[in-house]
Design a protein around this motif. Sequence first.
Motif, PDB file in Angstrom:
ATOM      1  N   ARG A 165       0.818  -1.208   0.000  1.00  0.00           N
ATOM      2  CA  ARG A 165       0.000   0.000   0.000  1.00  0.00           C
ATOM      3  C   ARG A 165       0.853   1.260   0.000  1.00  0.00           C
ATOM      4  N   VAL A 166       1.975   1.223   0.673  1.00  0.00           N
ATOM      5  CA  VAL A 166       2.886   2.374   0.660  1.00  0.00           C
ATOM      6  C   VAL A 166       3.386   2.655  -0.755  1.00  0.00           C
ATOM      7  N   HIS A 167       3.670   1.582  -1.506  1.00  0.00           N
ATOM      8  CA  HIS A 167       4.241   1.734  -2.845  1.00  0.00           C
ATOM      9  C   HIS A 167       3.189   1.733  -3.954  1.00  0.00           C
ATOM     10  N   GLY A 168       1.914   1.582  -3.593  1.00  0.00           N
ATOM     11  CA  GLY A 168       0.855   1.566  -4.599  1.00  0.00           C
ATOM     12  C   GLY A 168       0.720   0.266  -5.347  1.00  0.00           C
ATOM     13  N   VAL A 169       1.378  -0.786  -4.876  1.00  0.00           N
ATOM     14  CA  VAL A 169       1.305  -2.075  -5.566  1.00  0.00           C
ATOM     15  C   VAL A 169      -0.084  -2.685  -5.418  1.00  0.00           C
ATOM     16  N   ASP A 170      -0.791  -2.391  -4.334  1.00  0.00           N
ATOM     17  CA  ASP A 170      -2.150  -2.897  -4.172  1.00  0.00           C
ATOM     18  C   ASP A 170      -3.042  -2.457  -5.324  1.00  0.00           C
ATOM     19  N   ARG A 171      -2.901  -1.206  -5.745  1.00  0.00           N
ATOM     20  CA  ARG A 171      -3.703  -0.706  -6.866  1.00  0.00           C
ATOM     21  C   ARG A 171      -3.231  -1.300  -8.193  1.00  0.00           C
ATOM     22  N   LEU A 172      -1.942  -1.494  -8.323  1.00  0.00           N
ATOM     23  CA  LEU A 172      -1.393  -1.991  -9.584  1.00  0.00           C
ATOM     24  C   LEU A 172      -1.737  -3.454  -9.827  1.00  0.00           C
ATOM     25  N   VAL A 173      -1.712  -4.280  -8.779  1.00  0.00           N
ATOM     26  CA  VAL A 173      -2.068  -5.685  -9.000  1.00  0.00           C
ATOM     27  C   VAL A 173      -3.554  -5.814  -9.320  1.00  0.00           C
ATOM     28  N   ARG A 174      -4.370  -4.943  -8.763  1.00  0.00           N
ATOM     29  CA  ARG A 174      -5.787  -4.941  -9.129  1.00  0.00           C
ATOM     30  C   ARG A 174      -5.948  -4.573 -10.605  1.00  0.00           C
ATOM     31  N   GLU A 175      -5.205  -3.566 -11.047  1.00  0.00           N
ATOM     32  CA  GLU A 175      -5.279  -3.171 -12.444  1.00  0.00           C
ATOM     33  C   GLU A 175      -4.767  -4.285 -13.353  1.00  0.00           C
ATOM     34  N   ALA A 176      -3.700  -4.951 -12.945  1.00  0.00           N
ATOM     35  CA  ALA A 176      -3.166  -6.062 -13.730  1.00  0.00           C
ATOM     36  C   ALA A 176      -4.176  -7.202 -13.816  1.00  0.00           C
ATOM     37  N   TYR A 177      -4.806  -7.506 -12.702  1.00  0.00           N
ATOM     38  CA  TYR A 177      -5.808  -8.568 -12.661  1.00  0.00           C
ATOM     39  C   TYR A 177      -6.962  -8.251 -13.607  1.00  0.00           C
ATOM     40  N   GLU A 178      -7.429  -7.027 -13.568  1.00  0.00           N
ATOM     41  CA  GLU A 178      -8.533  -6.630 -14.439  1.00  0.00           C
ATOM     42  C   GLU A 178      -8.127  -6.661 -15.913  1.00  0.00           C
ATOM     43  N   GLY A 179      -6.824  -6.568 -16.175  1.00  0.00           N
ATOM     44  CA  GLY A 179      -6.325  -6.638 -17.541  1.00  0.00           C
ATOM     45  C   GLY A 179      -5.980  -8.039 -18.001  1.00  0.00           C
ATOM     46  N   GLY A 180      -6.154  -9.041 -17.139  1.00  0.00           N
ATOM     47  CA  GLY A 180      -5.938 -10.421 -17.557  1.00  0.00           C
ATOM     48  C   GLY A 180      -4.713 -11.091 -16.999  1.00  0.00           C
ATOM     49  N   THR A 181      -3.928 -10.419 -16.146  1.00  0.00           N
ATOM     50  CA  THR A 181      -2.773 -11.055 -15.523  1.00  0.00           C
ATOM     51  C   THR A 181      -3.236 -12.096 -14.509  1.00  0.00           C
ATOM     52  N   LEU A 182      -2.585 -13.252 -14.506  1.00  0.00           N
ATOM     53  CA  LEU A 182      -2.886 -14.295 -13.536  1.00  0.00           C
ATOM     54  C   LEU A 182      -2.150 -13.995 -12.242  1.00  0.00           C
ATOM     55  N   LEU A 183      -2.890 -13.868 -11.153  1.00  0.00           N
ATOM     56  CA  LEU A 183      -2.313 -13.645  -9.831  1.00  0.00           C
ATOM     57  C   LEU A 183      -2.269 -14.968  -9.091  1.00  0.00           C
ATOM     58  N   CYS A 184      -1.167 -15.254  -8.414  1.00  0.00           N
ATOM     59  CA  CYS A 184      -1.101 -16.496  -7.655  1.00  0.00           C
ATOM     60  C   CYS A 184      -0.109 -16.334  -6.512  1.00  0.00           C
ATOM     61  N   GLY A 185      -0.106 -17.311  -5.610  1.00  0.00           N
ATOM     62  CA  GLY A 185       0.853 -17.263  -4.529  1.00  0.00           C
ATOM     63  C   GLY A 185       0.583 -18.317  -3.487  1.00  0.00           C
ATOM     64  N   ILE A 186       1.545 -18.473  -2.608  1.00  0.00           N
ATOM     65  CA  ILE A 186       1.497 -19.455  -1.542  1.00  0.00           C
ATOM     66  C   ILE A 186       1.511 -18.755  -0.184  1.00  0.00           C
ATOM     67  N   SER A 187       0.753 -19.279   0.764  1.00  0.00           N
ATOM     68  CA  SER A 187       0.755 -18.781   2.135  1.00  0.00           C
ATOM     69  C   SER A 187       0.343 -17.303   2.164  1.00  0.00           C
ATOM     70  N   ALA A 188       1.215 -16.397   2.580  1.00  0.00           N
ATOM     71  CA  ALA A 188       0.876 -14.969   2.527  1.00  0.00           C
ATOM     72  C   ALA A 188       0.507 -14.548   1.115  1.00  0.00           C
ATOM     73  N   GLY A 189       1.126 -15.182   0.131  1.00  0.00           N
ATOM     74  CA  GLY A 189       0.845 -14.884  -1.269  1.00  0.00           C
ATOM     75  C   GLY A 189      -0.493 -15.411  -1.745  1.00  0.00           C
TER      76      GLY A 189
END
Length: 230
Positions: A99-123
């Motif tokens: 949130r400090v770096h604005g990555v929360d907004r960017l991953v949302r934008e990437a997701y809406e554009g078709g990027t696959l989000l994934c991760g383990i545990s915290a991810g």
Amino acid sequence: MALLGGGFSTEDDGLLDGWVLGHVRGDRPKVCFVPTASGDAPAYVERFLDAFRARDCEPSVLSLFRRELDDAALRAFLLAQDVVYVGGGNTANLLAVWRVHGVDRLVREAYEGGTLLCGISAGANCWAEGSHTDSFGPLTYLRDGLGLLPGSVCPHYDSEPGRRDSYRAAVAGGRLPAGWAVDDGVGALFTDGRLVEVVTRAPEARLYRVRAGAGGGAEERAVGGRALRA
């Protein structure tokens, strides 16, 4: 969006990582590892690079503790990825740094554009509205996720002492919304918040739907999955 109960960081067979890449269109997909939750641990980064350099993809790493990209370059970089793969560690710290770096907004934008989000545990935790976490030491709940996946997530459901009982109690008591509990060895794929596929690399591994029950406890329903083969 894929919740992983494993992958390169815990397994050597590569089955879950191969399954993730199988859902990406095109040749040599761009796969960005985001190790924020581990504090950009160098050994974790090297393990990712060793695993994905051996695959037909273009791996990269986004470091936020030693950030080198300005805001415009960071946005362009993340939106160019086919997969954003988030590592494990501390969920609360991950969300705060993003949130400090604005990555929360960017991953949302990437997701809406078709990027696959994934991760383990915290991810896996970070994508949901809330999660079950040891970010503060003892097992507890965190109602501060990104909300890209409705409900809550609990990782390591079968492997860490106290996870199952603590998560069920949090859901039953209304401290977390109904959600998904992920055994180690499971992969769960969601499209627009809807579960569309479950796979397992271990016969006993399961995904569970957990919700508050009528009698004050929690109801748990196992979701069957397709077994992955080497």
